[in-house]
Write a protein that holds these residues in place. Structure first.
Motif, PDB file in Angstrom:
ATOM      1  N   ALA B  98       0.827  -1.205   0.000  1.00 17.47           N
ATOM      2  CA  ALA B  98       0.000   0.000   0.000  1.00 17.47           C
ATOM      3  C   ALA B  98       0.863   1.258   0.000  1.00 17.47           C
ATOM      4  N   THR B  99       2.006   1.211   0.689  1.00 14.32           N
ATOM      5  CA  THR B  99       2.858   2.396   0.755  1.00 14.32           C
ATOM      6  C   THR B  99       3.499   2.673  -0.603  1.00 14.32           C
ATOM      7  N   VAL B 100       4.027   1.620  -1.240  1.00 22.52           N
ATOM      8  CA  VAL B 100       4.657   1.810  -2.551  1.00 22.52           C
ATOM      9  C   VAL B 100       3.625   2.350  -3.546  1.00 22.52           C
ATOM     10  N   LEU B 101       2.448   1.696  -3.587  1.00 24.62           N
ATOM     11  CA  LEU B 101       1.416   2.146  -4.522  1.00 24.62           C
ATOM     12  C   LEU B 101       0.900   3.530  -4.157  1.00 24.62           C
ATOM     13  N   GLY B 102       0.604   3.718  -2.863  1.00 25.01           N
ATOM     14  CA  GLY B 102      -0.004   4.979  -2.420  1.00 25.01           C
ATOM     15  C   GLY B 102       0.908   6.167  -2.666  1.00 25.01           C
ATOM     16  N   VAL B 103       2.189   6.031  -2.333  1.00 23.47           N
ATOM     17  CA  VAL B 103       3.124   7.144  -2.521  1.00 23.47           C
ATOM     18  C   VAL B 103       3.314   7.418  -4.011  1.00 23.47           C
ATOM     19  N   SER B 104       3.460   6.348  -4.808  1.00 24.05           N
ATOM     20  CA  SER B 104       3.649   6.556  -6.248  1.00 24.05           C
ATOM     21  C   SER B 104       2.446   7.270  -6.851  1.00 24.05           C
ATOM     22  N   LEU B 105       1.263   6.781  -6.517  1.00 25.22           N
ATOM     23  CA  LEU B 105       0.064   7.382  -7.107  1.00 25.22           C
ATOM     24  C   LEU B 105      -0.123   8.820  -6.626  1.00 25.22           C
ATOM     25  N   ALA B 106       0.176   9.069  -5.364  1.00 22.82           N
ATOM     26  CA  ALA B 106       0.028  10.429  -4.839  1.00 22.82           C
ATOM     27  C   ALA B 106       0.995  11.363  -5.553  1.00 22.82           C
ATOM     28  N   TRP B 107       2.215  10.913  -5.733  1.00 20.12           N
ATOM     29  CA  TRP B 107       3.200  11.763  -6.401  1.00 20.12           C
ATOM     30  C   TRP B 107       2.789  12.008  -7.858  1.00 20.12           C
ATOM     31  N   ILE B 108       2.371  10.943  -8.527  1.00 23.70           N
ATOM     32  CA  ILE B 108       1.936  11.091  -9.919  1.00 23.70           C
ATOM     33  C   ILE B 108       0.800  12.110 -10.015  1.00 23.70           C
ATOM     34  N   ASN B 109      -0.146  12.021  -9.097  1.00 18.36           N
ATOM     35  CA  ASN B 109      -1.321  12.897  -9.181  1.00 18.36           C
ATOM     36  C   ASN B 109      -1.060  14.311  -8.709  1.00 18.36           C
ATOM     37  N   ALA B 110      -0.174  14.458  -7.720  1.00 22.98           N
ATOM     38  CA  ALA B 110       0.028  15.798  -7.169  1.00 22.98           C
ATOM     39  C   ALA B 110       1.138  16.551  -7.878  1.00 22.98           C
ATOM     40  N   ARG B 111       2.115  15.841  -8.436  1.00 24.11           N
ATOM     41  CA  ARG B 111       3.328  16.525  -8.829  1.00 24.11           C
ATOM     42  C   ARG B 111       3.836  16.253 -10.237  1.00 24.11           C
ATOM     43  N   THR B 112       3.094  15.536 -11.055  1.00 15.07           N
ATOM     44  CA  THR B 112       3.604  15.288 -12.398  1.00 15.07           C
ATOM     45  C   THR B 112       2.599  15.752 -13.432  1.00 15.07           C
TER      46      THR B 112
END
Ligand SMILES: Nc1ncnc2c1ncn2[C@@H]1O[C@H](COP(=O)(O)OP(=O)(O)O)[C@@H](O)[C@H]1O
Ligand SMILES: [Mg+2]
Lengths: 369, 584
Positions: B98-112
């Motif tokens: 959940a951490t790997v997926l959650g952090v990746s998705l959050a970064w993709i959505n907030a910062r890319t």
């Protein structure tokens, strides 16, 4: 002062103490306000002004003392009396204005009247009157969120005075406004208070606000009262270094009173390098011969001359001269001390010049350190 | 001495001097009453649980003695130690996933500059609202060795022998738990990524640090508390999760603490006292981690992030943005689209044998589970629907009233009482639903509320009212106390102020909290499964009943019904509460 005993003041705070944990926020303070007068609590942030005001408002309990308005006791620690805030009949203006964002201006102002179950027709006319008084006559149906800072301020004032309370309390109401508006609102607020004639206690850390608006000022520090008096008295006769420094700008020299020449007058000695300079001055209360003291001289009472005046001889060098239009704000180095001097523009003082400072003995005041 | 101007005012209000009644004002009576209620509700079950765990049932199961045997069994039993290990493995695995997926998705959505970010974000959050138990049922139908849709397809089209995927094991449990709890990490991280002052990163860039270096030395440390908080919450929530291991683990020999507690709470060899000691063990783990998170990690995540509405720095991913998009779409596929699709497909078949047979399609399963007026309907399912709506509605409403008063006490009154309440509100978060439910069970089993909906209501509210309280508190913190105080000064009593000023200002928070609790209660399983009896089934218990005693098709039909209602709630929630209302 003498007849205070004959007719007790309208608002009386006696021996107020308030602790926050191990912190004594208000430390045994007492004062009174005459009916219809405007009293200001003045002091730096954290000195207990808000705490004093909240104690009067009944927004928290107290740990000692009594508070009375007219013939109603608000709080008495010893008699275990506490009137809930809503029964105190006080109008209060907060620093954040606290205009309720879910109501219109008129609804905000009508609220205290609705609580008092006054009938609708009278509410409407009184709300309209008071909104006109504060200059918001055409804003009645605006939502609070549509108002500017200054307008919210006026709405808060209208809400505080609409029920014609016994007492008005202000907690730094102008500190969120910009300078221009603040100066304008000072005058306006004072005018409205005069008009409605409600006894007021005003809290601020801004000394010029206090000087402009108040009938009386209380200077506070660390939960205690340093001095109480009219604006002129506080400015001209500060009792100690703290008050002198807090109100306006002053040159403060440390030294001793060496002689009392006549009641209230004497001579003050300062060490200047190796030499000792003796300056004639007025003596503040309680200063005896030999007492350590501080000499307080306002910049406008120091004159910078080019001619040698003889004794006392204060020769210095102009460090800086800032032209302000009607005067010149100078700094003059005198040994390790720097004098603040307000000079006349026609003197045309220049940085680097040597000048002789002349102090007016009637406006040089030795005070408690 | 008083002149007329002052005397006309305050009509009706007593002029008399009030007594010093600081102990008996409206405000303090309410504070004391609410503190006592909350303290009783929270502490009583936990205290009873502790006491019960030291009572040892004799071999005949009739009388008890005091002793440590229950705790000894935690280490010597032939199942429990393994269940302990499995719980830790599953929690750790889910947390990592959940951490790997959650952090990746959050970064993709907030910062890319990943395409379609705004459109995809709501879908990333959907699993947060759905039932992980239903997710497990769906994934069982997708990837069970014999009957899994994916495996059947693989056999038919690729000609693979046996099976391609198998979720009926510990990895399956980790997989489903991990993807369903990914939104928890996502929510913790995306807020700090969005609200971070971009000048913090810009100033690193101006010193010559490259993008990667800035991300590693500035961005990551700043969001680290958020990541850590999210990871801990996932660990703790996974440890307390009952539905997923019950569906994918226990039948295949992967017991966990929750499935073991369950067997000790119901059934023929029920032993509440042993169940209590296992609950204590599980509760000790979760409470420890929540304590660490609340005390040391949560406070730090606020100091690093300013509240202002910044426009965050956006990283141009170049061609990699298609990979980011692929990852996001893949997540939505496995966590939302495939499970729901599979449930619908299975629910339309009379029996499910792994193959879609169009000619067999029928709505009979829906009739049997939903049509309560028909005599051939299954009462566990139809009862469950009724009961869950009643419980969710009443529970959310009562919990929000309680939350409102509690938040008010915490933020608007000072002193011992408010600090006590603050603490009391964190305690339920530290204990999984199943643990608290064991406590409620042993506390109230001999009272008339046992075997009624009231005991479920009590369990729900006790466990979940802190979520409502947090929702209100976050709004209340944003509202100046002076707004209340000026109403008091205008002459309004405490109650009037609450009614006319405080509550109207808190409306958005109250509504968001209500809906969140409504959703949580509508899918609640682990408390219900301990406290229900015949007649007081809930929706999720109905699903459990069908999964256990009926077939996959009926189970899927009721699961679809539950999912549809939850999805409708999400739509309303997003309309009303805005997209970051969940992060509290
Ligand atoms: N609610 C409170 N709890 C604890 N300490 C307080 C509280 N309110 C004020 N204080 C402390 O009391 C002192 C006086 O505060 P205050 O009356 O607000 O000062 P002022 O209004 O003059 O800036 C300060 O040291 C402040 O930290
Ligand atoms: Mg203050």
């Amino acid at each position: 002062m003498e007849n205070e005993k004959a007719t007790p003041p309208y608002l009386e705070v006696n021996g107020l103490v308030k602790w926050f944990g191990a912190d004594r926020a208000v430390d045994n303070i007492s004062f009174g306000v005459e009916r219809g007068k405007f009293l200001t609590l003045l002091g730096p942030s954290g000195c207990g002004k808000t705490t004093t005001l909240m104690s009067i408002a009944g927004l928290h309990g107290i740990d000692g003392g009594d508070i009375r308005v007219g013939d109603v006791t608000y709080t008495s620690f010893s008699k275990k009396l506490f009137l809930p805030p809503e029964k105190r009949d006080i109008g209060m203006v907060f620093q954040s204005y606290a205009i309720w964002p879910h109501m219109t201006v008129a609804q905000n102002v009508a609220y205290p009247l609705e609580i008092r179950k006054i009938d609708r027709a009278e509410i409407d006319s009184r709300v309209a009157d008071v909104l006109r008084l504060v200059g918001l006559g055409d804003m009645a149906d605006k939502l609070a969120t549509q108002l500017s800072g200054g307008q919210q301020q006026r709405a808060a004032l209208a809400r505080a005075i609409v029920s014609r309370p016994r007492l008005l309390l202000f907690d730094e109401p102008l500190s969120n406004l910009d300078l221009k508006l603040r100066e304008q609102m000072r005058v306006e607020l004072k005018r409205i208070q005069n008009e409605v004639g409600i006894t007021s206690v005003y809290v601020t850390h801004d000394q010029s606000e206090a000087l402009v608006m108040s009938d009386e000022i209380i200077v506070m520090s660390k939960g205690r009262i340093e001095q109480k008096g009219g604006p002129h008295e506080i400015y001209a006769h500060p009792v100690n270094r703290y008050v002198s420094n807090f109100i306006g700008v002053a040159n403060l020299l440390e030294g001793h009173v060496i002689r009392v020449t006549s009641p209230g007058h004497g001579e003050f000695e300062v060490n200047h390098g190796n030499e000792r300079v003796i300056l004639p001055c007025c003596l503040g209360e309680g200063l005896k011969e030999g007492a350590a003291a501080v000499l307080s001289v306002r910049p406008e009472n120091v004159e910078a001359r080019r001619k040698d005046p003889g004794t006392p001889r204060l020769e210095g060098e102009v460090l800086e001269a800032i032209f302000l239009g009607n005067c010149v704000d100078c700094r003059v180095r005198w040994g390790a001390f720097e004098w603040k001097v307000l000079a006349h523009p026609r003197d045309r003082l220049r940085p680097g010049e040597r000048v002789f400072l002349h102090l007016d003995p009637d406006h040089s005041l030795a005070v408690q350190p | 001495m008083r002149t007329e101007a002052a005397a006309v005012t305050l009509a009706g209000a007593p002029r008399s001097i009030g007594r010093w009644r600081s102990l008996f004002t409206q405000e303090s009576i309410a504070t004391i009453a609410v503190s006592l209620i909350v303290a009783a509700a929270v502490l009583l079950p936990l205290a009873t649980l502790v006491v019960s765990s030291f009572r040892v049932l004799d071999d005949l199961g009739f009388s008890t003695t005091w002793g440590l045997d229950n705790y000894r069994l935690l280490f010597t039993d032939h199942v429990i130690p393994g269940a302990f290990v499995n719980t830790l493995l599953i929690s750790t695995g889910s947390m990592v996933l959940a951490t790997v997926l959650g952090v990746s998705l959050a970064w993709i959505n907030a910062r890319t500059n990943c395409p379609w970010r705004e459109k995809l974000e709501p879908f990333n959050l959907i699993p947060f609202f759905l039932s992980p138990f239903v997710g497990a049922i769906a994934w069982h139908n997708l990837a069970a060795p014999k009957t899994g849709l994916i495996n059947a397809l693989a056999r038919n089209t690729l000609g693979i022998e046996g099976h391609l995927l198998n979720v009926d094991n510990i990895y399956g449990v980790i997989w489903v738990t991990g993807i369903f709890f990914t939104p928890l990490v996502y929510l913790f991280v995306v807020g700090s990524l969005r609200r971070m002052d971009p000048s913090l990163e810009d100033s690193a860039r101006t010193t010559g640090a490259g993008l990667l270096r800035t991300t590693l030395t500035v961005t990551l440390p700043l969001v680290a508390p958020g990541i850590l908080s999210g990871a801990i919450i996932v660990f703790v929530t996974s440890a307390g999760e009952f539905g997923v291991p019950f569906k994918l683990g226990a039948p295949y020999g992967v017991e966990t603490l929750t499935t073991q507690i369950f067997t000790k709470a119901v059934g023929d060899d029920a032993n509440y006292y042993l169940g209590a000691s296992m609950s204590m063990a599980l509760g000790a783990i979760t409470a420890f981690f929540i304590f660490v998170q609340q005390r040391y990690i949560a406070p730090r995540s606020f100091t690093t992030v300013t509240g202002k509405g910044f426009r965050p720095n956006v990283v141009d991913l170049g061609r990699w943005k298609w990979l980011a998009l692929g990852l996001n779409l893949a997540f939505i596929l496995v966590a939302v689209v495939l499970p729901i699709f599979c449930l619908v497909v299975v629910s339309l078949h009379p029996v499910w044998e792994g193959e879609i047979i169009l000619s067999d399609i029928t709505f009979r399963n829906y009739v049997k589970t939903l049509a309560f007026w028909r005599t051939d309907s299954i009462s566990a399912a139809t009862n469950g629907i009724f009961n869950s709506f009643i419980l969710s509605f009443a529970g959310a409403s009562i919990a929000m009233v309680l939350s409102l008063v509690v938040s008010y006490m915490i933020h608007r009154t000072k002193g011992f009482g408010s600090r006590m309440l603050d603490l009391l509100c964190v305690i339920p978060i530290g204990f999984p639903g199943i643990v608290l439910a064991m406590g409620v069970l042993v506390t109230y089993i001999k009272t008339p509320i046992y075997a009624t909906l009231w005991i479920l209501l009590l369990g729900y509210i006790t466990r979940f009212f802190p979520y409502g309280q947090r929702n209100i508190s976050s709004v209340m913190l944003a509202i100046s106390e002076e707004l209340d105080q000026s109403s008091r000064m205008a002459g309004a009593s405490w109650i009037t102020t609450l009614r006319r000023i405080t509550i109207p200002l808190l409306k958005p928070g109250i509504f968001a909290g209500w809906l969140l609790l409504f959703i949580i209660f509508l899918r609640e399983l682990s408390i219900s499964i301990i406290l229900y009896t015949s007649g007081t089934e809930t929706l999720s218990v109905g699903v459990y009943y069908l999964a256990n005693f009926e077939n996959e098709s009926l189970t899927s039909a009721l699961s679809v019904a539950q999912t549809v209602v939850l999805l409708a709630c999400i739509v309303i929630f997003r309309r009303m509460a805005g997209r970051e209302a969940l992060t509290a």
